[in-house]
Each structure stands twice: as C-alpha cells, then as structure tokens.
Design a protein around this motif. Structure first.
Motif, short mmCIF file in Angstrom:
data_model
loop_
_atom_site.label_atom_id
_atom_site.label_comp_id
_atom_site.label_asym_id
_atom_site.label_seq_id
_atom_site.Cartn_x
_atom_site.Cartn_y
_atom_site.Cartn_z
N ILE A 79 20.26 -28.21 -21.22
CA ILE A 79 20.03 -26.96 -21.96
C ILE A 79 19.54 -27.28 -23.37
CG2 ILE A 79 21.13 -24.90 -22.92
CD1 ILE A 79 23.10 -25.09 -20.48
N ARG A 80 20.19 -28.24 -24.02
CA ARG A 80 19.81 -28.63 -25.39
C ARG A 80 18.36 -29.09 -25.44
NH1 ARG A 80 19.39 -33.14 -27.53
NH2 ARG A 80 20.36 -34.30 -25.86
N GLU A 81 17.94 -29.89 -24.47
CA GLU A 81 16.56 -30.38 -24.43
C GLU A 81 15.58 -29.24 -24.14
OE1 GLU A 81 16.94 -33.49 -21.55
OE2 GLU A 81 18.02 -34.79 -22.96
N ALA A 82 15.97 -28.30 -23.30
CA ALA A 82 15.10 -27.14 -23.01
C ALA A 82 14.91 -26.28 -24.26
CB ALA A 82 15.68 -26.31 -21.87
N VAL A 83 15.99 -26.09 -25.03
CA VAL A 83 15.89 -25.31 -26.27
C VAL A 83 14.93 -25.99 -27.23
CG1 VAL A 83 17.19 -24.62 -28.33
CG2 VAL A 83 18.14 -24.19 -26.06
N ALA A 84 15.00 -27.31 -27.32
CA ALA A 84 14.13 -28.06 -28.24
C ALA A 84 12.65 -27.92 -27.87
CB ALA A 84 14.53 -29.53 -28.26
N ARG A 85 12.36 -27.63 -26.61
CA ARG A 85 10.96 -27.49 -26.17
C ARG A 85 10.39 -26.09 -26.39
NH1 ARG A 85 13.02 -30.55 -21.79
NH2 ARG A 85 13.14 -28.68 -20.51
N LEU A 92 14.06 -25.50 -33.10
CA LEU A 92 15.27 -24.95 -32.51
C LEU A 92 16.16 -26.09 -32.01
CD1 LEU A 92 13.77 -22.04 -30.40
CD2 LEU A 92 14.75 -21.93 -32.68
N THR A 93 17.44 -26.00 -32.30
CA THR A 93 18.40 -26.97 -31.81
C THR A 93 19.58 -26.25 -31.20
OG1 THR A 93 19.61 -27.11 -33.90
CG2 THR A 93 17.77 -28.65 -33.60
N ALA A 126 35.22 -28.62 -30.97
CA ALA A 126 34.34 -29.68 -30.47
C ALA A 126 32.89 -29.42 -30.88
CB ALA A 126 34.45 -29.81 -28.95
N CYS A 127 32.48 -28.16 -30.88
CA CYS A 127 31.12 -27.82 -31.29
C CYS A 127 30.91 -28.14 -32.76
CB CYS A 127 30.84 -26.35 -31.01
SG CYS A 127 29.10 -25.90 -31.25
N TYR A 128 31.88 -27.81 -33.61
CA TYR A 128 31.76 -28.14 -35.03
C TYR A 128 31.72 -29.65 -35.22
CZ TYR A 128 32.42 -23.25 -36.13
OH TYR A 128 32.26 -21.90 -36.22
N LYS A 129 32.47 -30.38 -34.38
CA LYS A 129 32.45 -31.84 -34.42
C LYS A 129 31.04 -32.35 -34.07
CE LYS A 129 34.28 -34.51 -31.16
NZ LYS A 129 35.30 -35.15 -30.29
N ALA A 130 30.41 -31.69 -33.11
CA ALA A 130 29.05 -32.09 -32.71
C ALA A 130 28.06 -31.86 -33.84
CB ALA A 130 28.62 -31.31 -31.47
N LYS A 131 28.26 -30.81 -34.63
CA LYS A 131 27.32 -30.47 -35.70
C LYS A 131 27.52 -31.28 -36.97
CE LYS A 131 26.82 -25.64 -34.36
NZ LYS A 131 26.96 -24.26 -34.84
N ARG A 132 28.70 -31.87 -37.15
CA ARG A 132 29.00 -32.54 -38.42
C ARG A 132 28.01 -33.63 -38.81
NH1 ARG A 132 35.17 -31.66 -38.59
NH2 ARG A 132 34.91 -32.14 -36.45
N PRO A 133 27.82 -34.67 -38.01
CA PRO A 133 26.90 -35.72 -38.48
C PRO A 133 25.45 -35.23 -38.51
CG PRO A 133 27.74 -36.25 -36.30
CD PRO A 133 28.42 -34.99 -36.74
N ARG A 134 25.08 -34.45 -37.51
CA ARG A 134 23.76 -33.84 -37.43
C ARG A 134 23.81 -32.85 -36.26
NH1 ARG A 134 23.82 -38.22 -34.61
NH2 ARG A 134 22.55 -38.53 -32.77
N LYS A 135 22.92 -31.90 -36.27
CA LYS A 135 22.93 -30.90 -35.21
C LYS A 135 22.24 -31.45 -33.96
CE LYS A 135 23.20 -27.17 -38.43
NZ LYS A 135 22.66 -25.97 -38.98
N ASN A 136 22.21 -30.63 -32.91
CA ASN A 136 21.51 -30.96 -31.67
C ASN A 136 22.25 -32.04 -30.89
OD1 ASN A 136 19.42 -30.23 -29.96
ND2 ASN A 136 18.15 -31.94 -30.61
N ARG A 137 23.57 -31.86 -30.76
CA ARG A 137 24.41 -32.84 -30.05
C ARG A 137 25.41 -32.12 -29.15
NH1 ARG A 137 27.81 -35.50 -33.57
NH2 ARG A 137 28.21 -37.02 -31.96
N VAL A 138 26.08 -32.92 -28.30
CA VAL A 138 27.14 -32.43 -27.45
C VAL A 138 28.40 -33.23 -27.77
CG1 VAL A 138 27.93 -32.18 -25.05
CG2 VAL A 138 25.50 -31.92 -25.59
N ALA A 139 29.53 -32.54 -27.93
CA ALA A 139 30.81 -33.22 -28.17
C ALA A 139 31.88 -32.61 -27.28
CB ALA A 139 31.22 -33.09 -29.65
#
Length: 93
Positions: free
Chosen positions: A32-38, A49-50, A75-88
């Motif tokens: 889903i994350r990769e589809a949003v980026a496209r 978009l991320t 967990a979502c906030y943890k994913a966004k902390r270092p940089r966005k566009n991640r899964v945690a």
C-alpha cells in the motif's frame, strides 16, 4: 480540497482492521505504501505522497479494541519519527 481533489493531508490518520497473517502484515502495508508513492496528482506544483503504518495485533498485543487502536497509533508515530514512509510494529516492553 485543493483544485477539486479531496483526501488526507499532512498528518491525517486513517485506521483499518485487517485479518492478515503474521507474515503478510508488513508485506501488505509495504504494498500500500509503495502504491501511494506512485500516485501522481494533477496539481500546479509536484507533491510527494507518503504513507506510514503502525501495526498492532489481537491477541498478541491486546484483546481490547481501544488498546489495539492506541498501540497501532503509537507504532505509527514510531514509524514516522526517523522519517516518514515506513512501517512499524508494536513491540511489547
């Protein structure tokens, strides 16, 4: 709405409950994350978009719906902390 388009903007949170196996959780979120980026929007200026995802599970993390949502949010906030566009995933302390 910008130029007639409507959707989540900067920091907007959506939630979903899915019955994915343990092995599929991260893979599905990554798809889903990769589809949003496209996605390419017809805007006057380019927009990147991320999507960031937080994963919490029943019964591994909790049996209560409210707690499940809170743990997934954390967990979502943890994913966004270092940089966005991640899964945690939520990890028990």
């Amino acid at each position: 709405a910008v130029g007639g388009a409507c959707g989540p903007v900067a920091g907007c949170t959506s939630r979903g409950v899915y019955q994915w196996s343990q092995g599929m959780r991260r893979a599905q979120c990554d798809r889903i994350r990769e589809a949003v980026a496209r996605v390419s929007l017809p805007l006057p200026e380019p927009m990147i978009l991320t999507a960031s995802f937080g994963i919490a599970t029943i019964p591994d993390d909790t049996d209560e719906a409210d707690t499940l949502i809170r743990l997934a949010d954390e967990a979502c906030y943890k994913a966004k902390r270092p940089r966005k566009n991640r899964v945690a995933t939520h990890e028990a302390e």
